[in-house]
Write a protein that holds these residues in place. Structure first.
Motif, short mmCIF file in Angstrom:
data_model
loop_
_atom_site.label_atom_id
_atom_site.label_comp_id
_atom_site.label_asym_id
_atom_site.label_seq_id
_atom_site.Cartn_x
_atom_site.Cartn_y
_atom_site.Cartn_z
N LEU A 1 0.83 -1.21 0.00
CA LEU A 1 0.00 0.00 0.00
C LEU A 1 0.87 1.26 0.00
O LEU A 1 0.58 2.22 -0.71
CB LEU A 1 -0.95 0.00 1.19
N GLN B 1 0.85 4.17 -2.68
CA GLN B 1 0.51 5.53 -2.26
C GLN B 1 1.59 6.54 -2.65
O GLN B 1 1.32 7.73 -2.73
CB GLN B 1 0.27 5.56 -0.76
N TYR C 1 -4.42 4.32 -8.20
CA TYR C 1 -4.09 3.82 -6.86
C TYR C 1 -5.23 2.95 -6.33
O TYR C 1 -5.00 1.87 -5.77
CB TYR C 1 -3.82 4.97 -5.87
N SER D 1 -4.93 -0.79 -5.03
CA SER D 1 -5.32 -1.13 -3.67
C SER D 1 -6.33 -2.29 -3.65
O SER D 1 -6.21 -3.22 -2.85
CB SER D 1 -5.91 0.10 -2.97
#
Length: 98
Positions: A31, A35, A62, A66
């Motif tokens: 993650l 990010q 993103y 995710s």
């Protein structure tokens, strides 16, 4: 986990806890990597190098990443029997990125 038998589904509570922590650490790492693109896009936006639509595109990308990470790690429930499968998938995925 070094030295552990990934084919053995009989895991102690401490082994299961360590395995779950390894999975959570991997999840957090992935993650954070995803990010980074958002942070970069916001810096570029602040410098006037990209516009709001470009930032929105990065955020949408993103979100897809995710969701993929979540799906990858949750295709099995985190029962003791499935922890070795998840850890093996992570190890194989990491080898592919090396």
């Amino acid at each position: 986990m070094p030295g552990s038998d990934l084919t053995n589904s009989k895991r102690s509570k401490s082994e299961a806890k360590a395995s779950r922590q390894e999975i959570e650490d991997y999840w957090q790492q992935k993650l954070e990597e995803a990010q980074a693109s958002i942070r970069k896009a916001l810096k570029e936006f602040d410098k006037g190098k990209i516009n709001a639509f470009d930032v929105d595109h990065v955020i949408n990308e993103y979100h897809k990443q995710s969701k993929n990470i979540y799906s990858f790690l949750n295709m099995y429930k985190w029962s003791n029997d499935n922890l070795p499968k998840i850890l093996k998938m992570i190890q194989e995925e990491e080898k592919g990125n090396s």
